[in-house]
Design a protein around this motif. Structure first.
Motif, PDB file in Angstrom:
ATOM      1  N   GLN A 157       0.834  -1.195   0.000  1.00 23.59           N
ATOM      2  CA  GLN A 157       0.000   0.000   0.000  1.00 23.59           C
ATOM      3  C   GLN A 157       0.879   1.260   0.000  1.00 23.59           C
ATOM      4  N   PRO A 158       0.395   2.352  -0.588  1.00 27.03           N
ATOM      5  CA  PRO A 158       1.148   3.609  -0.518  1.00 27.03           C
ATOM      6  C   PRO A 158       1.430   3.993   0.930  1.00 27.03           C
ATOM      7  N   GLY A 159       2.682   4.298   1.215  1.00 26.09           N
ATOM      8  CA  GLY A 159       3.075   4.664   2.567  1.00 26.09           C
ATOM      9  C   GLY A 159       3.708   3.545   3.353  1.00 26.09           C
ATOM     10  N   GLU A 160       3.542   2.291   2.902  1.00 27.53           N
ATOM     11  CA  GLU A 160       4.143   1.167   3.618  1.00 27.53           C
ATOM     12  C   GLU A 160       5.638   1.039   3.330  1.00 27.53           C
ATOM     13  N   ARG A 161       5.986   1.125   2.031  1.00 24.33           N
ATOM     14  CA  ARG A 161       7.382   0.954   1.617  1.00 24.33           C
ATOM     15  C   ARG A 161       7.780   2.079   0.676  1.00 24.33           C
ATOM     16  N   PRO A 162       9.020   2.514   0.770  1.00 26.40           N
ATOM     17  CA  PRO A 162       9.457   3.613  -0.096  1.00 26.40           C
ATOM     18  C   PRO A 162       9.594   3.194  -1.551  1.00 26.40           C
ATOM     19  N   THR A 163       9.573   4.173  -2.414  1.00 30.19           N
ATOM     20  CA  THR A 163       9.751   3.945  -3.840  1.00 30.19           C
ATOM     21  C   THR A 163      11.140   3.377  -4.111  1.00 30.19           C
ATOM     22  N   VAL A 164      11.186   2.283  -4.859  1.00 34.17           N
ATOM     23  CA  VAL A 164      12.465   1.710  -5.286  1.00 34.17           C
ATOM     24  C   VAL A 164      12.939   2.495  -6.508  1.00 34.17           C
ATOM     25  N   LEU A 165      14.185   2.940  -6.471  1.00 33.51           N
ATOM     26  CA  LEU A 165      14.719   3.796  -7.527  1.00 33.51           C
ATOM     27  C   LEU A 165      15.746   3.041  -8.366  1.00 33.51           C
ATOM     28  N   LEU A 166      15.589   3.157  -9.683  1.00 30.41           N
ATOM     29  CA  LEU A 166      16.458   2.450 -10.622  1.00 30.41           C
ATOM     30  C   LEU A 166      17.203   3.458 -11.482  1.00 30.41           C
ATOM     31  N   GLY A 167      18.516   3.537 -11.288  1.00 29.28           N
ATOM     32  CA  GLY A 167      19.351   4.422 -12.085  1.00 29.28           C
ATOM     33  C   GLY A 167      20.115   3.634 -13.129  1.00 29.28           C
ATOM     34  N   SER A 168      20.292   4.217 -14.298  1.00 23.77           N
ATOM     35  CA  SER A 168      20.959   3.532 -15.409  1.00 23.77           C
ATOM     36  C   SER A 168      22.448   3.875 -15.464  1.00 23.77           C
ATOM     37  N   ILE A 169      23.247   2.889 -15.849  1.00 27.53           N
ATOM     38  CA  ILE A 169      24.684   3.063 -15.997  1.00 27.53           C
ATOM     39  C   ILE A 169      25.145   2.261 -17.217  1.00 27.53           C
TER      40      ILE A 169
END
Length: 300
Positions: free
Chosen positions: A21-33
């Motif tokens: 649910q929104p607010g339970e876990r933070p957004t996972v961020l994917l950066g490109s290399i």
């Protein structure tokens, strides 16, 4: 804040959790290399690159992830199987993060999977992606190699409206993922251009309500086409891009492909701030962060 009526799926992969649910876990961020024309790459076919600069980029992102509480998945983009294998081996040796298997060439992705099949690295790999142009050979390779996590690209020029993407998932992509043996499904709703981020945000909401799968998108794919804002300078670009990311997070995005890893110093603070605000607002609907590592406790 939103609270979905459908039970939300939460997946663990490579030491992180995504979904809920929104607010339970933070957004996972994917950066490109190691992407096309990345200046640290000297030979994109052989996968030769400046290891010290690559290590520096990864270490800086790791520090930002630890400081904000936003988990990361690293996205190396290989133009050949040799390059992709080299990139993944380097990232696996210098981080403990999950890693995308990403290449514009389907054969390169498949050869990379075969290379890592049975290795200690395999459980950290996330296949990117099963799209409408998948082949049965591709699905068979994914299953044979034992990869359990994949991004499903719910986007097509014939399925651009949010509800059409649900139909694409039901009729084509989810059956394909099942044939491939995928257990951890991350749905990327696709981005055509910056204005379509609003459609993507709506599609994320619909997909989480309909299926409960973790969902997200890659606004980064359109950022560099945003000439009117880019001409206004770096600060304007970063502020406008952060606003586009925030829109998807407010509709429930569990992950975002944010673009080149060099963007990490402004992306992590922006996304963690939205995550913290969403989590605080979740108290009205009985939603609490799943751990004290959430940005709500890290940055406020």
């Amino acid at each position: 804040m939103h609270k979905f009526t459908r039970e939300q799926k939460v997946y663990s992969m490579g030491g992180i959790q995504v979904g809920g649910q929104p607010g339970e876990r933070p957004t996972v961020l994917l950066g490109s290399i190691f992407f096309s024309k990345h200046q640290i790459v000297s030979d994109p076919v052989k996968g030769i690159f400046d290891k010290e600069k690559a290590k520096g980029l990864l270490e800086r992102e790791a520090a930002l992830s630890a400081a904000t509480g936003n988990p990361r998945i690293i996205d190396p983009i290989g133009e050949s199987s040799t390059a992709l294998i080299n990139y993944i081996e380097f990232i696996a040796a210098h981080t403990d993060a999950p890693i995308l298997v990403d290449s514009p060439q389907q054969t390169a992705r498949m050869e990379a999977l075969r290379h890592f099949a049975g290795s200690d690295i395999l459980p950290r790999l996330v296949y990117n992606s099963i799209a409408e142009d998948f082949s049965e050979e591709e699905l068979a390779c994914i299953k044979e190699c034992g990869v359990k996590s994949a991004i499903i690209l719910a986007f097509s020029t014939t399925a651009m409206k949010p509800k059409a993407r649900i139909k694409l998932l039901n009729e084509k992509l989810l059956p394909a993922a099942e044939r491939a043996g995928i257990e951890n499904i991350l749905v990327d709703v696709g981005i055509l251009d910056i204005p379509s981020v609003s459609w993507a945000a709506h599609a994320i909401h619909l997909i989480k309500e309909e299926f409960g799968f973790p969902a997200g998108c890659a606004p980064s794919n359109a950022l560099f086409q945003w000439e009117k804002v880019r001409k206004q300078g770096t600060a304007a670009f970063q502020a406008a891009a952060a606003a586009a990311f925030a829109l998807t997070q407010c509709e429930g995005a569990d992950f975002l492909l944010y673009g080149p890893v060099r963007f990490a110093p402004w992306v992590y603070p922006a996304c963690s701030a939205i995550d913290g605000l969403i989590a605080y607002g979740g108290r009205f609907s009985g939603i609490r962060p799943a751990s004290r590592e959430h940005p709500l406790y890290k940055i406020f």
